[in-house]
Design an enzyme around this catalytic site. Structure first.
Site: not given
Ligand code: FAD
Length: 473
Positions: A40, A244, A452, A35, A189, A279
């Site tokens: 984390l 937009v 209920h 990470e 969205g 995203r």
């Molecule tokens: C405002 C907002 C609200 C949301 N609400 C919801 C919700 O209510 N419910 C839901 O299911 N989803 C929600 N989401 C979506 C959700 O946050 C994402 O789907 C989820 O975080 C994706 O998980 P991930 O592990 O793929 O990536 P991430 O959570 O983006 O984690 C990726 C990690 O990889 C690390 N990283 C990146 N590149 C490298 C590298 N080369 N080496 C080492 N580390 C690296 C980053 O630092 C990060 O810690 C929301 C998103 C946003 C923006």
């Protein structure tokens, strides 16, 4: 040469990556989690799911307090918001869960390696090498039989825009110094409507501008219509089918120029603008280009076990092509991949069994096919709709907007999709996910006892409505 060869190296410690690492540890695999940030949790914990839901809860409490008298609660006086305390509470929740993750890594014997990871090429003798660049700029090498890429995504901006103190993404808006008087949200969205809902509750003047012809365009059309109706009732201005054209900084705020659905140019000035237009996957610098993995617009193609075209290299989470960018999807994909790697029976993620939840007011929860999707597939369907207006618990909690809509196969009554908008929709949807997972039929669900008085009884009536036999309408 690295001394240890891990069974699994995970790049990225968001919900996809940390869940995969925990399960890999539980399965007895030797696992490393790489990470780049000092904590984390990824987008979900720091600037996504958790902070937004934390603040949405503040908004809900605030909305209830505004109506305290209606609930017979007096002496509350004029309720006011302390934005700093709201952010402090959100930050405490995040900090608690960061600690929790650190504990879970230790408990499951996951080696956490700080730094930015990238694949160096294809496997040699069945072992992959990941180069990890630390904050001191020094690179070390991690060797693993399998690599899970879980690097997540970044907010997209419109061409030519850069995030700053007025043009905001989900990151900047979560650390504003005060509640803006007015906010334009580009994109209707889940992220856009959640922030729109929060700031409307907090007193901002909110305008939502969406390019597609309806709000929450991934949801069933009836849900979009109901959300538009309730948002209008709440005083949220929304423009759908609107393009937009320009976002400019003015002396004190921003000016958003857009062309509305009828082709007329429109201008909306506000203190801040939130850009919530989707995203983009973070895959540019993770070394996938040095492997056989296939990518399109940055999204990675995988098979049902999340493996890319490069043997031993897997992709999970927001970077995967063809799956919704949701924390629970990423987490389950990680579980599927490591279970397969461990040689245990695993089950692929099925697209039509993934719940989608939007935590705005009113909440939305859905799973499976929309009515239109079912018809497009040529399926003959029966549809039932039950309004929360007929549910006694909805009266008790004072939330009558919305409905439960059930899409079922006409011949056998198998539930194909459930679409809920209204109180606790994001909790109620769990029953529908289980029903679809178990291929339940409307007949079976109509004889399933729901306590209920509960909001869950609206589900029973929703299933009954498919056969025109809801009790409470
Ligand atoms: C405002 C907002 C609200 C949301 N609400 C919801 C919700 O209510 N419910 C839901 O299911 N989803 C929600 N989401 C979506 C959700 O946050 C994402 O789907 C989820 O975080 C994706 O998980 P991930 O592990 O793929 O990536 P991430 O959570 O983006 O984690 C990726 C990690 O990889 C690390 N990283 C990146 N590149 C490298 C590298 N080369 N080496 C080492 N580390 C690296 C980053 O630092 C990060 O810690 C929301 C998103 C946003 C923006």
């Amino acid at each position: 040469m690295a001394e240890t060869t891990y069974d699994v190296a995970v790049i990225g410690g968001g919900p996809a990556g940390y869940t995969a690492a925990i399960r890999a540890g539980q399965l007895g695999l030797k696992v490393a989690l790489i990470e780049r940030e000092s904590k984390l949790g990824g987008t979900c914990l720091h600037v996504g799911c958790i902070p937004t839901k934390s603040i949405l809860f503040n908004a809900e409490v605030y909305d209830h307090l505004k109506h305290a008298k209606e609930y017979g609660i007096e002496g509350v006086g004029e309720v006011t918001l302390n934005w700093k305390s709201i952010l402090d509470r959100k930050n405490q929740i995040i900090a608690k869960h960061v600690k929790g993750l650190d504990f879970l890594m230790r408990k499951n014997k996951v080696t956490v390696i700080p730094g930015t990871g990238s694949l160096t090429g294809v496997a040699k003798g069945g072992v992959h090498t990941v180069s990890v660049k630390g904050t001191d700029g020094k690179a070390t090498q991690v060797q693993a039989k399998n690599v899970l890429v879980a690097t997540g995504s970044d907010a997209k901006l419109l061409p030519g825009l850069k995030a700053d103190d007025r043009i905001l993404t989900n990151i900047e808006i979560l650390s504003l110094d005060r509640i803006p008087k007015s906010l334009v949200v580009i994109g209707a969205g889940a992220v856009g409507v959640e922030f729109g809902s929060i700031f409307k509750s907090f007193g901002s003047e909110v305008t939502v501008v969406e390019y597609l012809p309806r709000m929450v365009p991934n949801e069933d059309e009836d849900v979009s219509k109901e959300l538009a109706r309730v948002f209008r009732k709440r005083g949220i201005e929304s423009h759908v089918g609107a393009k937009v054209d320009k976002v400019e900084r003015t002396k004190d705020g921003v000016k958003v120029s857009f062309t509305s659905a009828d082709g007329k140019p429109q201008v909306k000035e506000a203190e801040k603008v939130l850009v919530a237009v989707g995203r983009a996957p973070r895959t540019e610098t993770v070394g996938l280009d040095k492997t056989k993995a296939k990518l399109e617009r940055g999204f990675v193609y995988v098979n049902e076990w999340m493996e890319t075209a490069e043997p031993g290299v897997y992709a999970i989470g927001d970077i995967v092509a063809g799956l919704p960018q949701l924390a629970h999807v990423g987490a389950m994909c990680g579980i599927v991949a490591v279970t397969k790697i461990a040689g245990r029976p695993s089950r692929p993620v099925k697209r039509e069994r993934i719940p989608a939840c939007t935590y705005c007011e009113p909440q939305i929860g859905s799973v499976g096919l929309t009515e239109a999707q079912a018809k497009e597939k040529g399926l003959t369907v029966k549809v039932g709709k039950f309004p929360f207006a007929g549910n006694s618990k909805a009266s008790i909690v004072g939330q009558h907007d919305g409905f439960v809509k059930v899409v079922a196969d006409a011949k056998y009554g198998e539930v194909l999709g459930v679409h809920i908008i209204g109180p606790q929709a994001t909790e109620l949807i769990a029953e529908a996910v289980t029903a679809i997972e178990l291929e339940a039929t409307v007949d079976e669900l109509m004889f399933t006892i729901h306590a209920h008085p509960t909001l869950a009884e609206a589900m029973l009536d929703g299933f009954g409505a498919v056969e025109n036999m809801a009790i409470n309408v």
